[in-house]
Scaffold this active site. Structure first.
Site, PDB file in Angstrom:
ATOM      1  N   ASP A 173      30.997  39.640  41.497  1.00 22.69           N
ATOM      2  CA  ASP A 173      32.373  40.084  41.299  1.00 22.69           C
ATOM      3  C   ASP A 173      33.154  39.839  42.589  1.00 22.69           C
ATOM      4  O   ASP A 173      32.702  40.229  43.679  1.00 22.69           O
ATOM      5  CB  ASP A 173      32.400  41.572  40.939  1.00 22.69           C
ATOM      6  N   ASN A 181      45.557  38.640  44.264  1.00 21.94           N
ATOM      7  CA  ASN A 181      46.645  38.151  43.420  1.00 21.94           C
ATOM      8  C   ASN A 181      47.989  38.741  43.839  1.00 21.94           C
ATOM      9  O   ASN A 181      49.020  38.061  43.801  1.00 21.94           O
ATOM     10  CB  ASN A 181      46.365  38.491  41.953  1.00 21.94           C
ATOM     11  N   HIS A 186      49.261  34.442  41.302  1.00 19.70           N
ATOM     12  CA  HIS A 186      48.248  34.130  40.293  1.00 19.70           C
ATOM     13  C   HIS A 186      47.775  32.676  40.352  1.00 19.70           C
ATOM     14  O   HIS A 186      46.616  32.395  40.027  1.00 19.70           O
ATOM     15  CB  HIS A 186      48.769  34.465  38.895  1.00 19.70           C
ATOM     16  N   ASP A 190      43.939  31.677  40.636  1.00 20.47           N
ATOM     17  CA  ASP A 190      43.193  30.716  39.813  1.00 20.47           C
ATOM     18  C   ASP A 190      42.378  29.770  40.693  1.00 20.47           C
ATOM     19  O   ASP A 190      41.210  29.472  40.398  1.00 20.47           O
ATOM     20  CB  ASP A 190      44.145  29.913  38.933  1.00 20.47           C
ATOM     21  N   GLU A 217      37.315  38.248  37.067  1.00 18.99           N
ATOM     22  CA  GLU A 217      36.803  37.735  38.344  1.00 18.99           C
ATOM     23  C   GLU A 217      35.292  37.937  38.462  1.00 18.99           C
ATOM     24  O   GLU A 217      34.734  37.884  39.553  1.00 18.99           O
ATOM     25  CB  GLU A 217      37.501  38.423  39.518  1.00 18.99           C
TER      26      GLU A 217
END
Length: 301
Positions: A173, A181, A186, A190, A217
């Site tokens: 994780d 973010n 965002h 990505d 994630e």
């Protein structure tokens, strides 16, 4: 001889029939052959042919039984089977199709007919394989998705039960990803997930293992025939690769770059166990890694 790389397995107890089919197909495909059912099953499991041409009337194990076993084994179930046989009654054809065969060719088979049927079914298999890959691929990271993870475990779990081999799972994780973010946006998020996925993929190395995006994630690595120590080594390699990537993360509480927490679980599956149990164990270890300060690996005892 130059072929297109696809493999055809011909199963017939009469060498003359194998030779005839080989003459029809050998110029275009790599041809494998077996003269009995047990050899056919072994070749199908280890060589992964793209299509099987299967006779029905054979000693010891007939073609119906071979087809049934092929379709009940997760390793061979997707391989298309065409019966090529002298049995030409409607009931014979219906039984073959009910067992999972995709076509039925009656002997004596004309080479041009065999070539055409094989070409058609290989083309259809190519389309099906492409659709299957799309349905099992996370579009962002190009890793497996949750469906790929579930199907991989459903396939490997019973094999590990039968062979009494160990399966290991690493759950990873990304630490403080929401905060990442919030600061970087965002689109950068990505790109961060893509980079994390590459680190995990390069750490796992073996083609027999699976790296998947578990959701958001979170990522998973399933390692076949791997001990806890081996899985921890893969986890450490992934952590080091992500550290070396040096993706800035000013909102992280555990450093100046993107990091991840990992949970590792391993077992030799029992007959009455399920993959969800091993996933839960890995998830518990992941929770412990996060609770203990993140940016670390916690493994089961």
């Amino acid at each position: 001889m130059q072929t297109d790389g696809r493999r055809i397995l011909i199963v017939d107890d009469h060498p003359a029939n194998i030779e005839m089919l080989n003459l029809a197909l050998g110029m275009d495909y790599e041809v494998l052959f077996a003269t009995n059912g047990l050899d056919a099953l072994s070749i199908a499991q280890t060589q992964s042919p793209d299509l099987i041409l299967l006779d029905i009337v054979m000693p010891t194990m007939d073609g119906y039984e071979v087809c049934s076993r092929l379709k009940s084994d997760p390793r061979t179930q997707p391989i298309p089977v065409i019966f090529v046989t002298g049995m030409d009654m409607d009931d014979d054809e219906a039984r073959g199709l009910e067992l999972g065969a995709i076509d039925y060719i009656t002997k004596p088979a004309h080479p041009a007919l065999v070539q055409a049927r094989v070409k058609t079914h290989l083309r259809l298999k190519l389309y099906r394989d492409a659709l299957e890959r799309l349905s099992c691929t996370d579009p962002l990271t190009e890793l497996g998705n949750r469906r790929a993870l579930d199907e991989f475990l459903a396939r490997e779990w019973p094999l590990a039960v039968r062979q009494q081999t160990r399966l290991s799972i690493v759950l990873a994780d990304v630490d403080f990803f929401k905060a990442y973010n919030d600061v970087y946006g965002h689109l950068a998020g990505d790109e961060c997930l893509k980079a994390v996925g590459k680190c995990l993929k390069r750490a796992s190395r073996r083609g027999s293992d699976l790296v998947a995006r578990h959701g958001g994630e979170e990522f998973a690595i399933v390692l076949v025939a791997t001990t806890t120590e081996g899985a921890c080594a893969v986890a450490r390699d992934a952590v080091q690769r992500l550290h070396d990537a040096a993706i800035p993360h000013i909102n992280s509480s555990v450093g100046d770059r993107v990091s991840m927490s990992l949970g590792v679980a391993s077992c030799v599956p029992a007959q009455d166990s399920a993959p969800s149990q091993l996933l839960e164990q890995a998830d518990t270890r992941l929770y412990q890694a996060k609770r203990n300060g993140r940016n670390r690996i916690v493994a089961s005892d």
